[in-house]
Design a protein around this motif. Structure first.
Motif, mmCIF file in Angstrom:
data_model
loop_
_atom_site.group_PDB
_atom_site.id
_atom_site.type_symbol
_atom_site.label_atom_id
_atom_site.label_comp_id
_atom_site.label_asym_id
_atom_site.label_seq_id
_atom_site.Cartn_x
_atom_site.Cartn_y
_atom_site.Cartn_z
ATOM 1 N N PHE A 80 -16.409 -3.218 45.853
ATOM 2 C CA PHE A 80 -17.206 -4.092 44.996
ATOM 3 C C PHE A 80 -18.602 -4.287 45.573
ATOM 4 C CE2 PHE A 80 -13.634 -6.796 42.853
ATOM 5 C CZ PHE A 80 -13.269 -5.699 42.104
ATOM 6 N N ALA A 81 -18.628 -4.746 46.823
ATOM 7 C CA ALA A 81 -19.898 -5.121 47.445
ATOM 8 C C ALA A 81 -20.790 -3.913 47.684
ATOM 9 C CB ALA A 81 -19.636 -5.845 48.762
ATOM 10 N N CYS A 82 -20.202 -2.751 47.865
ATOM 11 C CA CYS A 82 -20.981 -1.533 48.097
ATOM 12 C C CYS A 82 -21.664 -1.062 46.819
ATOM 13 C CB CYS A 82 -20.061 -0.434 48.643
ATOM 14 S SG CYS A 82 -20.829 1.177 48.769
ATOM 15 N N THR A 83 -21.002 -1.234 45.687
ATOM 16 C CA THR A 83 -21.470 -0.622 44.446
ATOM 17 C C THR A 83 -22.481 -1.478 43.699
ATOM 18 O OG1 THR A 83 -19.343 0.508 44.226
ATOM 19 C CG2 THR A 83 -20.716 0.360 42.254
ATOM 20 N N THR A 130 -16.695 -7.587 52.822
ATOM 21 C CA THR A 130 -17.697 -7.745 51.768
ATOM 22 C C THR A 130 -19.102 -7.549 52.331
ATOM 23 O OG1 THR A 130 -16.260 -9.305 50.590
ATOM 24 C CG2 THR A 130 -18.604 -9.314 50.013
ATOM 25 N N ILE A 131 -19.389 -8.149 53.481
ATOM 26 C CA ILE A 131 -20.709 -7.989 54.101
ATOM 27 C C ILE A 131 -20.924 -6.531 54.503
ATOM 28 C CG2 ILE A 131 -22.151 -8.667 56.063
ATOM 29 C CD1 ILE A 131 -20.775 -11.414 55.961
ATOM 30 N N GLN A 132 -19.881 -5.896 55.029
ATOM 31 C CA GLN A 132 -19.955 -4.465 55.324
ATOM 32 C C GLN A 132 -20.357 -3.675 54.088
ATOM 33 O OE1 GLN A 132 -16.054 -3.315 56.986
ATOM 34 N NE2 GLN A 132 -17.225 -2.074 58.412
ATOM 35 N N GLY A 133 -19.710 -3.988 52.968
ATOM 36 C CA GLY A 133 -19.991 -3.275 51.727
ATOM 37 C C GLY A 133 -21.428 -3.452 51.262
ATOM 38 N N LEU A 134 -21.951 -4.669 51.401
ATOM 39 C CA LEU A 134 -23.354 -4.900 51.027
ATOM 40 C C LEU A 134 -24.296 -4.013 51.833
ATOM 41 C CD1 LEU A 134 -23.340 -8.801 50.724
ATOM 42 C CD2 LEU A 134 -23.469 -7.148 48.850
ATOM 43 N N GLY A 135 -23.993 -3.863 53.123
ATOM 44 C CA GLY A 135 -24.806 -2.971 53.952
ATOM 45 C C GLY A 135 -24.605 -1.512 53.593
ATOM 46 N N SER A 136 -23.354 -1.150 53.329
ATOM 47 C CA SER A 136 -23.045 0.243 53.017
ATOM 48 C C SER A 136 -23.742 0.704 51.741
ATOM 49 C CB SER A 136 -21.527 0.400 52.875
ATOM 50 O OG SER A 136 -21.187 1.709 52.516
ATOM 51 N N GLY A 137 -23.782 -0.176 50.716
ATOM 52 C CA GLY A 137 -24.470 0.196 49.484
ATOM 53 C C GLY A 137 -25.928 0.540 49.733
ATOM 54 N N GLY A 138 -26.574 -0.229 50.609
ATOM 55 C CA GLY A 138 -27.960 0.063 50.956
ATOM 56 C C GLY A 138 -28.103 1.371 51.715
#
Length: 563
Positions: A80-83, A130-138
């Motif tokens: 979710f957070a990555c996309t 979730t925080i990991q995903g936010l970084g991964s999306g970037g």
């Protein structure tokens, strides 16, 4: 020498360097470009590993921190957070430059890894993921954007191929690494990212000094961000993804209001988002409608969506074949899947080289979707006694399709767009690709679970039928070895028939992609490009780095310049 295309007005392109780039032989690399490129590959590799590393270690993790009932969220909070923030990353890269956003992405990924590894309860673990995903999306979006900044369109193919290959390998070996680390200490499943990200951050600080046109004030810069559009888009996508991922799970049948409502809200919200983006109220959209007006660009977005659907279906259900039909362990099914990931490297490399030499991409799309259709069709004939050579060879064919399409599609999508749209177009492209991955898993699950229910009458034992029905077959795939005969043979037959029908669905998806390739129009891949985000000649001082890497020199180091 072929006639040179005029540079857009306002371009900061070095005219001498552009002239030199008219000939392929003049394209050379500086140490800074190599450093940045290798770091981007490393960051892409680590982000892709974390998308799947939790799968094999999840049982051990939930035993220690609890949350067995929330295992779906432990895995999917990252997705979710990555996309959902990917289009936003594309826009802020235009507003704040490339350097600062990638710093933020690396820090978020590192922080999330530290929190997840140090988690003492399931809430902290989900927060860290979730925080990991936010970084991964970037990291996903900015890696592609930076490559497009540094490499002219004609020569981007090999670099895109390398990033794709490292991501594909990372996704495939993630479960293997996760299983191995979990046996020693599951916390290192996440903590292993911290030193690697530290190296990446240091390298970016030293090498990546990209020019950009600054806003006069922070307030002016923030006013350019599409906050309202993203306030509509992000919850809309979360609702849509929730419905697609949870639909058909235990307690969440597709007809349940808990699934129907998020899907309806997601579709309506998505429509409202695009209406707002096209309206005069949106001064600087994060997903502008102009990206979809040229048929080549619009076709590119659709092609990567379909190709992602196919790739994710293969990634989800080929391991089910190995576990349920061939009787391997989950870890060994990951090893058996390696031919698919590894074959992407040579096919992607060939695609990149072909584009660099010829400037053509449509033949790669044709061949790519043809190979995908053939590969999916061949998967449909796999059975319990299929030879190792068969399932390896079939994977190589299907992987060839993936490698060609994924390498050739971003350059073709950007070819019809001005360089000023590279960031927002890449953010949109990355989001559409991720959306395709979600759809691929959902479509494959619906087809597979439905076909299992259709063929359950083959199984004589009612207890076993109840275990397999309504989505249970996916989870039960690794438990067949303990079944006595003839029940084991009956269940394997159910899996064979269900998988056969599932693969035929994706033959249809690949054929649709093949037909769509005839809609796109060839647009020449330029040998030069005019961008405001080239590498600055002067590396930043310590004070300048703290201010975002702005240099006193207005000149840019053009990538194709002969040193």
């Amino acid at each position: 020498m072929p006639e040179q295309e005029p540079a857009p007005q306002g371009s900061n392109t070095n005219i001498t360097a552009v002239t030199q780039m008219d000939e392929p032989e003049s394209f050379q690399h500086s140490w800074r470009l190599w450093t940045i490129f290798l770091v981007l590959c490393m960051l892409s590799f680590m982000a892709s590993i974390d998308s799947t590393i939790i799968t094999t270690s999840l049982p051990i993790v939930t035993r220690e921190v609890g949350g067995a009932g929330q295992y779906v969220w432990i895995a999917n909070s990252y997705l979710f957070a990555c996309t959902v923030p990917q289009p936003l990353y594309g826009q802020i890269a235009d507003i704040f430059g490339r350097r600062n956003p990638i710093f933020v992405a690396i820090v978020l990924f590192t922080l999330g890894s530290g929190l997840a590894g140090g988690a003492h309860n399931v809430g902290m673990l989900i927060t860290g993921r979730t925080i990991q995903g936010l970084g991964s999306g970037g990291l996903y979006v900015l890696s592609d954007i930076i490559i497009c900044d540094l490499i002219p369109p004609r020569y981007r193919g090999p670099y895109m191929s390398a990033v794709l290959s490292t991501a594909a390998i990372g996704t495939t070996i993630g479960p293997i690494i996760g299983g191995a680390l979990a046996q020693e200490n599951w916390r290192w499943v996440f903590w292993i990212n911290i030193p690697v990200m530290g190296v990446g951050l240091l390298a970016i600080i030293l090498a990546l000094n990209v020019r950009y046109k600054r806003s006069p004030t922070w307030l002016h810069a923030l006013a350019r961000v599409d906050f309202l559009g993203n306030a509509i888009f992000i919850p809309t996508m979360v609702a849509l993804f929730f419905g697609l991922i949870m639909g058909g799970q235990n307690g969440y049948p597709w007809g349940s209001w808990r699934i129907v409502l998020p899907l309806v809200l997601g579709v309506l919200g998505w429509a409202a988002f695009h209406v707002y983006e096209a309206s005069p109220f949106c001064r600087e959209p994060s997903m502008p409608t102009r990206l979809f007006k040229h048929r080549t660009s619009a076709t590119g977005f659709l092609m990567i969506f379909l190709a992602s659907i196919i790739m994710q279906a293969i990634g989800y259900f080929l391991p089910i074949y190995f576990q349920a039909v061939k009787g391997t362990t989950p870890l060994m099914s990951g090893v058996s899947f390696l031919p698919f990931a590894l074959a992407i490297i040579p096919f992607g490399g060939l695609a990149g080289t072909f584009m660099s030499k010829t400037g053509l991409y449509r033949p790669l799309h044709w061949i790519g979707f043809a190979l995908s259709a053939v590969g999916a069709g061949l998967f449909s004939i796999l059975h319990e006694t299929s030879s190792r050579g068969a399932w390896i060879g079939f994977q190589v064919i299907a992987s060839g399709g993936t490698g060609l399409i994924f390498t050739a599609t971003l350059p073709s999508t950007l070819a019809a767009l001005p360089e000023s749209d590279v960031a927002v177009a890449t953010g949109t492209y990355s989001f559409v690709r991720s959306l395709g991955l979600v759809w691929g898993a959902t479509m494959a699950s619906i087809a597979f679970n439905g076909q299992v229910n259709v063929h359950l009458d083959i199984v004589a034992e009612p207890e076993i039928r109840s275990l397999l029905a309504d989505g249970g077959a996916y989870t039960y795939a690794g438990g067949l070895t303990s079944l006595p005969d003839p029940a084991r043979g009956q269940v394997i037959r159910v899996y064979e028939l269900a998988l056969r029908a599932t693969w035929l669905v994706f033959v249809g998806v690949a054929c649709l992609g093949f037909l769509i390739t005839f809609v796109e129009k060839h647009v020449e891949l330029r040998k030069d490009h005019s961008t405001e985000f080239g590498l600055a000649k002067k590396l930043p001082t310590e004070d300048e780095a703290e201010k975002g890497g702005r240099t006193s020199s207005p000149d840019a180091e053009t990538v194709g310049e002969v040193n």
